[in-house]
Design a protein around this motif. Structure first.
Motif, PDB file in Angstrom:
ATOM      1  N   LYS A 746       0.754  -1.219  -0.065  1.00  0.00           N
ATOM      2  CA  LYS A 746       0.025  -0.151  -0.073  1.00  0.00           C
ATOM      3  C   LYS A 746       0.869   1.239   0.210  1.00  0.00           C
ATOM      4  N   THR A 747       0.471   2.142  -0.863  1.00  0.00           N
ATOM      5  CA  THR A 747       0.935   3.780  -0.996  1.00  0.00           C
ATOM      6  C   THR A 747      -0.241   4.544  -0.427  1.00  0.00           C
ATOM      7  N   LYS A 748       0.192   5.349   0.386  1.00  0.00           N
ATOM      8  CA  LYS A 748      -0.816   6.265   0.793  1.00  0.00           C
ATOM      9  C   LYS A 748      -0.171   7.397   1.581  1.00  0.00           C
ATOM     10  N   PHE A 749      -0.772   8.555   1.096  1.00  0.00           N
ATOM     11  CA  PHE A 749       0.015   9.887   1.565  1.00  0.00           C
ATOM     12  C   PHE A 749      -0.978  11.320   1.128  1.00  0.00           C
ATOM     13  N   TYR A 750      -0.985  12.303   1.811  1.00  0.00           N
ATOM     14  CA  TYR A 750      -1.776  13.527   1.503  1.00  0.00           C
ATOM     15  C   TYR A 750      -1.132  14.674   2.004  1.00  0.00           C
ATOM     16  N   PHE A 751      -1.460  15.673   1.349  1.00  0.00           N
ATOM     17  CA  PHE A 751      -0.936  17.014   1.859  1.00  0.00           C
ATOM     18  C   PHE A 751      -2.127  18.022   1.605  1.00  0.00           C
ATOM     19  N   LEU A 752      -1.973  19.160   2.400  1.00  0.00           N
ATOM     20  CA  LEU A 752      -2.844  20.208   2.162  1.00  0.00           C
ATOM     21  C   LEU A 752      -2.799  21.118   0.915  1.00  0.00           C
ATOM     22  N   TRP A 753      -4.007  21.496   0.436  1.00  0.00           N
ATOM     23  CA  TRP A 753      -3.877  22.448  -0.584  1.00  0.00           C
ATOM     24  C   TRP A 753      -3.161  23.553  -0.081  1.00  0.00           C
ATOM     25  N   GLU A 754      -2.783  24.186   0.792  1.00  0.00           N
ATOM     26  CA  GLU A 754      -1.985  25.208   1.265  1.00  0.00           C
ATOM     27  C   GLU A 754      -0.660  25.048   1.210  1.00  0.00           C
ATOM     28  N   ASP A 755      -0.273  23.702   1.005  1.00  0.00           N
ATOM     29  CA  ASP A 755       1.150  23.321   0.916  1.00  0.00           C
ATOM     30  C   ASP A 755       1.589  23.451  -0.439  1.00  0.00           C
ATOM     31  N   ILE A 756       0.581  23.578  -1.550  1.00  0.00           N
ATOM     32  CA  ILE A 756       0.935  23.632  -2.915  1.00  0.00           C
ATOM     33  C   ILE A 756       1.339  25.026  -3.255  1.00  0.00           C
ATOM     34  N   GLU A 757       2.382  25.177  -3.788  1.00  0.00           N
ATOM     35  CA  GLU A 757       2.777  26.588  -4.467  1.00  0.00           C
ATOM     36  C   GLU A 757       2.550  26.788  -5.891  1.00  0.00           C
ATOM     37  N   ASP A 758       2.403  25.644  -6.555  1.00  0.00           N
ATOM     38  CA  ASP A 758       2.234  25.797  -8.285  1.00  0.00           C
ATOM     39  C   ASP A 758       1.739  24.635  -8.540  1.00  0.00           C
ATOM     40  N   ILE A 759       0.855  24.755  -9.611  1.00  0.00           N
ATOM     41  CA  ILE A 759       0.161  23.599 -10.451  1.00  0.00           C
ATOM     42  C   ILE A 759       0.466  23.608 -11.817  1.00  0.00           C
ATOM     43  N   LYS A 760       1.261  22.771 -12.559  1.00  0.00           N
ATOM     44  CA  LYS A 760       1.393  23.131 -13.810  1.00  0.00           C
ATOM     45  C   LYS A 760       0.995  21.732 -14.647  1.00  0.00           C
ATOM     46  N   VAL A 761       0.508  22.025 -16.050  1.00  0.00           N
ATOM     47  CA  VAL A 761       0.029  20.901 -16.795  1.00  0.00           C
ATOM     48  C   VAL A 761       1.198  20.685 -17.946  1.00  0.00           C
ATOM     49  N   LEU A 762       1.599  19.393 -17.788  1.00  0.00           N
ATOM     50  CA  LEU A 762       2.835  19.100 -18.919  1.00  0.00           C
ATOM     51  C   LEU A 762       2.198  18.533 -20.065  1.00  0.00           C
ATOM     52  N   SER A 763       2.932  18.454 -21.317  1.00  0.00           N
ATOM     53  CA  SER A 763       2.456  17.857 -22.168  1.00  0.00           C
ATOM     54  C   SER A 763       2.537  16.416 -22.290  1.00  0.00           C
ATOM     55  N   PRO A 764       1.588  15.877 -23.192  1.00  0.00           N
ATOM     56  CA  PRO A 764       1.694  14.259 -22.828  1.00  0.00           C
ATOM     57  C   PRO A 764       2.851  13.596 -23.450  1.00  0.00           C
ATOM     58  N   THR A 765       3.158  12.482 -22.946  1.00  0.00           N
ATOM     59  CA  THR A 765       4.495  11.658 -23.143  1.00  0.00           C
ATOM     60  C   THR A 765       3.971  10.434 -23.344  1.00  0.00           C
ATOM     61  N   LEU A 766       4.879   9.677 -24.264  1.00  0.00           N
ATOM     62  CA  LEU A 766       4.720   7.878 -24.374  1.00  0.00           C
ATOM     63  C   LEU A 766       4.405   7.219 -22.988  1.00  0.00           C
ATOM     64  N   SER A 767       5.046   7.815 -22.039  1.00  0.00           N
ATOM     65  CA  SER A 767       4.727   6.971 -20.688  1.00  0.00           C
ATOM     66  C   SER A 767       3.599   7.303 -20.088  1.00  0.00           C
ATOM     67  N   SER A 768       2.817   8.612 -20.375  1.00  0.00           N
ATOM     68  CA  SER A 768       1.671   9.020 -19.924  1.00  0.00           C
ATOM     69  C   SER A 768       0.423   8.576 -20.792  1.00  0.00           C
ATOM     70  N   MET A 769       0.845   7.614 -21.738  1.00  0.00           N
ATOM     71  CA  MET A 769      -0.316   6.988 -22.672  1.00  0.00           C
ATOM     72  C   MET A 769      -1.182   8.091 -23.340  1.00  0.00           C
ATOM     73  N   GLY A 770      -0.444   9.388 -23.811  1.00  0.00           N
ATOM     74  CA  GLY A 770      -1.185  10.391 -24.331  1.00  0.00           C
ATOM     75  C   GLY A 770      -2.042  11.420 -23.563  1.00  0.00           C
ATOM     76  N   SER A 771      -1.672  11.064 -22.294  1.00  0.00           N
ATOM     77  CA  SER A 771      -2.773  11.979 -21.197  1.00  0.00           C
ATOM     78  C   SER A 771      -1.779  13.072 -20.787  1.00  0.00           C
ATOM     79  N   PRO A 772      -2.095  14.340 -20.794  1.00  0.00           N
ATOM     80  CA  PRO A 772      -1.264  15.251 -20.086  1.00  0.00           C
ATOM     81  C   PRO A 772      -0.978  14.975 -18.609  1.00  0.00           C
ATOM     82  N   ILE A 773       0.173  15.574 -18.074  1.00  0.00           N
ATOM     83  CA  ILE A 773       0.579  15.224 -16.497  1.00  0.00           C
ATOM     84  C   ILE A 773       0.322  16.478 -15.905  1.00  0.00           C
TER      85      ILE A 773
END
Length: 1033
Positions: A746-773
């Protein structure tokens, strides 16, 4: 032979952590055998009191004793070590080195670093048996005669039983006492002393060689004394607990074990009664639990003092019922009291199950901690029981992960039954009882009022002010007595310069004194203005109300030359601050002040507390310490009366702490979750379903969240680390959490929204199966508990998390961004985003009414028709009723949902729509999110509906947005008919060589869908007309 090593304590260990402390533990190694003690948190003078044994195969081996500092995320730090040759112990008197302090050595011999000292007791097992025989044959006199008269009537006594022998240290004390009381040693004692030097066999072998009938009479009193001493070290449970309480030194409550918390609950019972219920041999609770769990052959040993009456222990044995995975096995629990002072009780149980696979390589340690609970309105006492656990691996094994997971699941099931039985035996505390107690607790808090005269005395009653006053008075008298001086040198009328060195020095002293006095007066005026603080200011509004009662401080750092400080406290929550009054010249200040934060729409996540030293109106305040109270990780009931340790260099050095009482309640009732979700629907553009209480309860239990936390949405995705890990991303009002269970790991973790400094959308890659990251970057120093889920950490210490392969990326991204903006951004940042978005839009004027960005898009007419339908009936397509659902589902829109129309401006309404495409419409079965606005025509003879649509899950869906415009107006040529025109356009966000092909494909699909919509509408109208005609007939 067996070598026994008792690790007692250490002192003067160096600080290995940034907080100026260490988390030390001891690792012992003899040959290939390794073992370690428990970890003592945040201590430079730890006490372990643990005993270990090693089988000695070669006298040339060395016992290596290493002290290390546990590090949660990196390799443990080396503190110091020492080596004891086994031959040295063997050649010592009685085969024992006794109890002695040993100096720890650094890893490198050239280093001059001080590593501290450790207290050890090292001896051979054979010396334990002979130690009993090596003492006197009993005290001369009455005891000797008593033994001869036959006080021991059994001839088959065993001198090697470890359960009936005192510890080595205790044996040495008894021997030394008896040597003083009786000058001559017995013959058996002399013989035992000789044989203990030469014999290599174990004590059990030696005792078998002594035929019981031939045991000398002098040896019998020796055994009789040992037996009587052991009986004196035990008694009834109440008696031994009272002895333990009388010896217990005030200290910190043991921290929870790192394996996790199995039970955390408050009960309506005093701590002493709860301790007796759980651990008294006369209590029926353990037997009832054994019957419930199917445990057999339960044997509860009596509590006894061991190791020179330093520790209180007992042994519990039983046969654990068989499970699906393992058969019935025998278990042994070594229970020892870590703390017992009448209010706090802590018991550590080391569970051994040698019959299970790899059972000899580990022990399961369970800690029971009983502390006083909050005051109840009924006046009854309450207690809080926290049960935590960890695995202690004696030997390394590749099955470590599987063993831990199996133990975790087994303990979880067992302690669910434990908690259920305990709740039937004693009443658990209801959280409502604690909330009703809030007003009673706050009513007892009265702030100490301080008059201006007392404040003036504290600041101005000192030698500086008094001497300055005398000097100034003396100067004024001198001016009155002395006559006018002659003008000399560079003087002129109105300018009198010093005429000598003495006058120059006196003038300088007067100026310096005046400056110091003015500084004191300015500090006094500032302190007088800040004396009132925010105490007593009532909260305004409805929502989440946070009330903080600041009671007192303890051991605050002294930064003034007087050896005191002028502390005041600043509380910050959701961008709002409250400031306490200043307590002058105090290091243990008493405030008794209450602060109420205005009602907040969103539940607060963190309360920041910082203590400053007041140093005048112009100087920068010195921080005496700070703390962070996390409402997500802490139970609200625990915060009703809590001491908060302060962090920081000064606070850590002085062990500063604050006494607070914190209350958080919601005045809006149970509808707050619905209101919050409705607000998020506007941001996301998709209907969000309120989760059931069972789902919310499972979510809270999964991440250990408080009961007021509610789940908003969850998405299947991959966590990108070295290898992608499939799991689910959970979103709530205050946290973002990830959980995965891959083959039992099992892998489990969480953090607060206030902990996030920035959110970015990266272009899809082959490893992401065509989905943005989606890349989430945390603020520096945040998310330490979720470090294991981060892929990288940049140079500034910021953790980075990568989430990819979302099934519905658009919905997931919009939901994440909406929640993050609502929680993490400051009001200034939110205003800036709104301003940037408004600048980017080319809005139409108020007369035209449109506020959607359609001006930059070239629209062309794709459909036009006159329908024999009244305009009111046709507008049902856009009203959100059952008819709209039927029409849109017939047009191939699956899972169609929308938000209600809401007024954005006068006569302008807006709503958000979400649906999936049927397979006959799109073979990719993509998703669409739309924003619609409607407003009446200028002459109010019809309506205009504008729509901006974004496609998800289709090729090139993120390259463009679709713009539609429906114009519906009454037909002037035909009564009860309306004219419908549909305009269409595409706004390309990125260039593509497939623009014409995509435009053609979308246009064909759109025209077919519009025809189906309005044909179904005509059928609905004819059905309604036929029904009305039938009714009239």
């Amino acid at each position: 032979m067996k070598l026994y090593v008792r690790v007692i304590e250490a002192r003067n260990l160096p600080a290995m952590d940034l907080n100026g402390l260490s988390d030390p533990y001891v690792k012992l190694q003899l040959g290939k055998h390794k073992i370690r003690t428990k970890v003592v948190k945040k201590n430079l003078n730890p006490s372990w009191g643990e005993e270990f044994s090693f089988r000695v195969e070669d006298l040339k081996e060395e016992l290596v004793v290493s002290v290390l500092d546990e590090d949660k995320y990196f390799s443990d730090d080396f503190v110091g070590q020492l080596k004891i040759p086994v031959s040295q112990v063997f050649d010592a008197d009685n085969g024992s080195l006794g109890t002695a302090w040993y100096t720890l050595q650094p890893k490198h011999k050239k280093s001059k670093k001080e590593c501290g000292e450790i207290l050890l007791a090292v001896n051979f097992a054979s010396s334990r048996s002979y130690a009993e025989l090596n003492g006197d044959g009993g005290t001369c006199g009455a005891s000797m005669r008593k033994s001869i008269d036959g006080s021991v009537d059994s001839a088959s006594v065993s001198f090697s039983s470890s359960s009936t022998m005192p510890s080595p240290a205790r044996g040495e004390e008894v021997s030394s006492r008896e040597e003083k009381s009786c000058p001559q040693r017995s013959l058996a004692g002399r013989l035992a002393h000789i044989f203990s030097k030469a014999s290599d066999s174990s004590s059990s072998t030696t005792t078998k060689a002594l035929d019981p009938p031939e045991v000398s009479e002098s040896a019998i009193p020796e055994f009789s004394d040992v037996q009587s001493e052991e009986q004196s070290s035990s008694g009834t449970f109440e008696e031994v607990i009272k002895v333990m309480e009388s010896r217990d030194q005030e200290g910190e409550v043991p921290s929870n074990l790192p394996g996790g918390v199995l039970l955390d609950q408050m009960y309506v019972i005093s701590p002493s009664d709860l301790n007796a219920l759980l651990f008294s041999p006369e209590s029926s609770f353990q037997r009832s639990l054994a019957d419930l769990q199917g445990t057999t052959e339960l044997q509860l040993g009596s509590w006894k003092f061991e190791n020179g009456e330093e520790s209180l222990k007992r042994v519990v044995t039983y046969i654990k019922a068989a499970s699906k995975l393992i058969k019935a096995v025998k278990g042994t629990e070594d229970q020892v009291y870590l703390k017992a002072n009448g209010n706090v009780y802590a018991v550590l149980a080391a569970v051994s199950t040698p019959d299970v696979p790899y059972g000899g390589s580990f022990k399961t340690e369970i800690q029971y901690c009983i502390t006083p609970g909050s005051e109840l309105p009924s006046g009854e006492q309450s207690s809080r029981l926290v049960i935590s656990w960890r695995m202690n691996f004696i030997q390394s094994t590749i099955m470590k992960g599987m063993i831990e997971n199996g133990a975790r699941q087994g303990l979880k099931d067992s302690y669910e039954q434990y908690a259920g039985l305990l709740a039937q035996t004693i009443k658990p505390v209801d959280s409502k009882d604690i909330e009703t107690d809030k007003d009673q607790i706050l009513a007892t808090i009265h702030a100490e009022s301080q008059s201006d005269w007392k404040l003036a005395v504290q600041y101005l009653a000192n030698f500086t002010v008094l001497s300055s006053f005398i000097m100034g008075l003396y100067a004024v008298v001198h001016l009155c007595v002395a006559g006018p001086n002659m003008i000399r040198g560079l003087e002129f009328v109105g300018l009198d310069l010093p005429d000598s060195i003495g006058e120059f020095i006196v003038g300088g002293i007067l100026v310096l004194q005046a400056e110091r006095v003015l500084g004191m007066i300015s500090r006094f005026m500032k302190a007088r203005a800040q004396k009132g603080s925010d105490h007593g200011v009532k909260a305004q509004g409805d929502g989440w109300l946070l009330t903080v009662a600041l009671i007192e401080g303890n051991n605050l750092a002294a930064v003034d030359a007087s050896g005191f400080s002028d502390p005041y406290v600043v509380f910050t929550c959701n961008g709002k601050t409250k400031t306490s009054s200043i307590k002058f010249q105090k290091i243990d200040p008493l405030w008794n002040e209450i602060f109420e934060f205005d009602a907040m729409d969103d539940p607060p996540s963190v309360l920041d507390v910082e203590v400053f030293d007041f140093d005048g109106p112009f100087d920068e305040a010195t921080s005496l310490g700070h703390a962070e109270i996390n409402f997500v990780r802490a139970n609200i009931s625990e915060l009703a009366d809590v001491w908060i340790p302060l962090n920081g260099k000064l606070a850590t050095a002085c062990q500063s702490k604050l006494h607070l009482r914190i209350f958080l309640n919601n005045t809006r009732g149970s509808n707050i979750a619905r209101e919050y979700i409705r607000k998020m629907e506007k941001e996301v553009g998709k209907k969000i379903n309120v989760r059931s209480p069972q789902t919310n309860s499972a979510f809270q239990k999964l991440f250990g969240l408080p009961p007021e936390e509610f789940l908003i949405n969850d998405f299947t995705c991959h966590l990108k680390r070295k290898m992608p890990l499939q799991g689910r991303l959970f979103l709530s009002a205050r946290i973002i959490g990830f959980h995965a269970n891959l083959f039992g790991h099992k892998t489990k973790f969480y953090f607060l929204w206030e902990d996030i400094e920035d959110i970015k959308v990266l272009s899809p890659t082959l490893s992401s199966m065509g989905s943005p990251i989606i890349l989430m970057i945390l603020r520096q120093g945040r998310g330490s508990e979720a470090r294991h889920g981060a892929k990288t950490q940049d140079e500034e210490g910021r953790l980075k998390y990568y989430f990819q392969s979302f099934v519905s990326f658009g919905v997931a991204h919009r939901t994440i961004m909406a929640l993050w903006r609502a929680r993490a951004l400051t009001p200034e940042q939110k205003a800036q985003i709104v301003e940037e978005e408004s600048e980017g839009r080319n809005l139409q004027s108020e007369e035209s009414g449109s506020i959607l960005d359609l001006e930059d898009v070239s629209l062309s007419e794709v459909y036009s028709s006159i329908f024999p339908v009244p305009i009111g009936f046709l507008m049902e397509v856009f009203r959100g009723g059952d008819m709209e659902h039927r029409i849109m589902e017939a047009a191939g829109c699956v899972n169609y949902s929308m938000s209600p129309w809401e007024s954005e401006k006068p006569e302008i309404y807006e709503r958000h729509i979400y649906y999936r495409f049927d397979k006959r419409i799109s073979r990719y079965r993509g998703e669409a999110t739309c924003t619609q606005q409607k407003y009446p025509l200028s002459e109010k003879s019809g309506w205009i509906i504008e729509e901006v649509m974004t496609l998800h899950g289709v090729p090139l869906g993120d390259y463009f947005t679709l713009h539609l415009k429906y114009q519906v107006e009454e037909s002037p040529s035909r009564p009860k008919a309306c004219n419908v025109q549909v305009f269409f356009g595409i706004a390309w966000l990125k260039s593509s060589r497939h623009q014409k092909r995509v435009t053609k494909n979308i246009l064909q699909s759109l025209q077919e869908r519009i025809k189906i919509m309005f044909s179904v509408l005509e059928k609905e109208f004819s059905t309604v007309n036929e029904g009305e005609t039938a009714l009239q007939v």
